[in-house]
Design a protein around this motif. Structure first.
Motif, short mmCIF file in Angstrom:
data_model
loop_
_atom_site.label_atom_id
_atom_site.label_comp_id
_atom_site.label_asym_id
_atom_site.label_seq_id
_atom_site.Cartn_x
_atom_site.Cartn_y
_atom_site.Cartn_z
N GLY A 1 -76.49 -11.33 -9.34
CA GLY A 1 -76.14 -12.74 -9.19
C GLY A 1 -75.70 -13.31 -10.52
N LYS A 2 -75.96 -14.59 -10.75
CA LYS A 2 -75.57 -15.23 -12.00
C LYS A 2 -76.80 -15.87 -12.65
CE LYS A 2 -70.96 -15.15 -12.45
NZ LYS A 2 -70.41 -14.37 -13.53
N PRO A 3 -77.78 -15.07 -13.05
CA PRO A 3 -78.97 -15.67 -13.69
C PRO A 3 -78.60 -16.20 -15.07
CG PRO A 3 -79.03 -13.30 -13.91
CD PRO A 3 -77.83 -13.62 -13.06
N ASP A 4 -79.45 -17.07 -15.58
CA ASP A 4 -79.19 -17.62 -16.91
C ASP A 4 -79.26 -16.53 -17.98
OD1 ASP A 4 -78.49 -19.61 -18.71
OD2 ASP A 4 -80.57 -20.15 -19.11
N LYS B 1 -89.37 -3.72 -18.76
CA LYS B 1 -89.67 -3.19 -17.43
C LYS B 1 -89.61 -4.23 -16.30
CE LYS B 1 -92.32 0.54 -15.66
NZ LYS B 1 -93.63 0.79 -15.19
N PRO B 2 -90.19 -5.44 -16.46
CA PRO B 2 -90.13 -6.41 -15.36
C PRO B 2 -88.71 -6.89 -15.04
CG PRO B 2 -91.65 -7.15 -17.08
CD PRO B 2 -90.99 -5.91 -17.58
N HIS B 3 -87.78 -6.72 -15.97
CA HIS B 3 -86.40 -7.18 -15.75
C HIS B 3 -85.58 -6.18 -14.94
CE1 HIS B 3 -86.69 -10.77 -18.21
NE2 HIS B 3 -87.36 -10.04 -19.08
N LEU B 4 -86.08 -4.94 -14.83
CA LEU B 4 -85.37 -3.91 -14.06
C LEU B 4 -85.36 -4.31 -12.59
CD1 LEU B 4 -86.76 -0.58 -15.46
CD2 LEU B 4 -84.44 -1.43 -15.66
N LYS B 5 -84.23 -4.17 -11.97
CA LYS B 5 -84.03 -4.45 -10.55
C LYS B 5 -84.15 -5.93 -10.21
CE LYS B 5 -84.59 -2.39 -6.07
NZ LYS B 5 -85.57 -2.32 -5.02
N ASN B 6 -85.00 -6.69 -10.90
CA ASN B 6 -85.08 -8.13 -10.66
C ASN B 6 -83.88 -8.84 -11.26
OD1 ASN B 6 -87.61 -7.82 -9.45
ND2 ASN B 6 -88.62 -7.92 -11.42
N SER B 7 -83.52 -8.46 -12.47
CA SER B 7 -82.41 -9.12 -13.16
C SER B 7 -81.27 -8.16 -13.47
CB SER B 7 -82.89 -9.72 -14.48
OG SER B 7 -84.04 -10.50 -14.30
#
Length: 131
Positions: free
Chosen positions: A34-37, A82-88
């Motif tokens: 998407g277009k996250p900040d 790690k938490p940014h993988l797949k989520n962002s």
């Protein structure tokens, strides 16, 4: 078939090895969903001693949000990424002086690693001195 987390651990071992061997040039998290900040996360080496330090930079899309840079150990950087993988982010690019290694997550959530010729011929340490 292994999950992307398991493949990322294999990929991260390449990161650690490149730091131990002074080949680590840069790491970039890209391909946002998407277009996250948050546009990118960059990691550059600061020092290669036994407690190797890296500079982790968060780059944001909007001008209102200031980019942030902090110094971490490699283990701390792993925990932050790690938490940014797949989520962002769906891909992580490791640039070393001997090869480029790309970690990707596909639509089904599976991870893969691709190796290419190196983009960087030498390592430039990040300047962690505040102006």
């Amino acid at each position: 078939m292994s999950s992307y987390q398991e493949v990322f651990i294999v990929f991260w071992k390449e990161v650690e090895k490149s730091v131990q061997e002074n080949r680590f040039a840069k790491l970039t998290m890209a391909k946002t969903i998407g277009k996250p900040d948050l546009k990118n996360i960059f990691i550059r080496p600061i020092s290669f001693d036994k407690d190797a330090k890296v500079l982790v930079k968060f780059r944001y899309r909007s001008r209102e949000t200031e980019d942030t840079e902090n110094e971490y150990t490699l283990d701390e950087a792993f925990t932050i990424l790690k938490p940014h993988l797949k989520n962002s982010f769906l891909s992580v690019l490791l640039f070393t002086t001997t090869k480029d290694v790309t970690f990707k997550i596909n639509k089904k959530g599976a991870g893969s690693i691709i190796e290419n010729y190196p983009t960087f011929n030498n390592v430039t340490l990040a300047d962690n001195n505040e102006d």
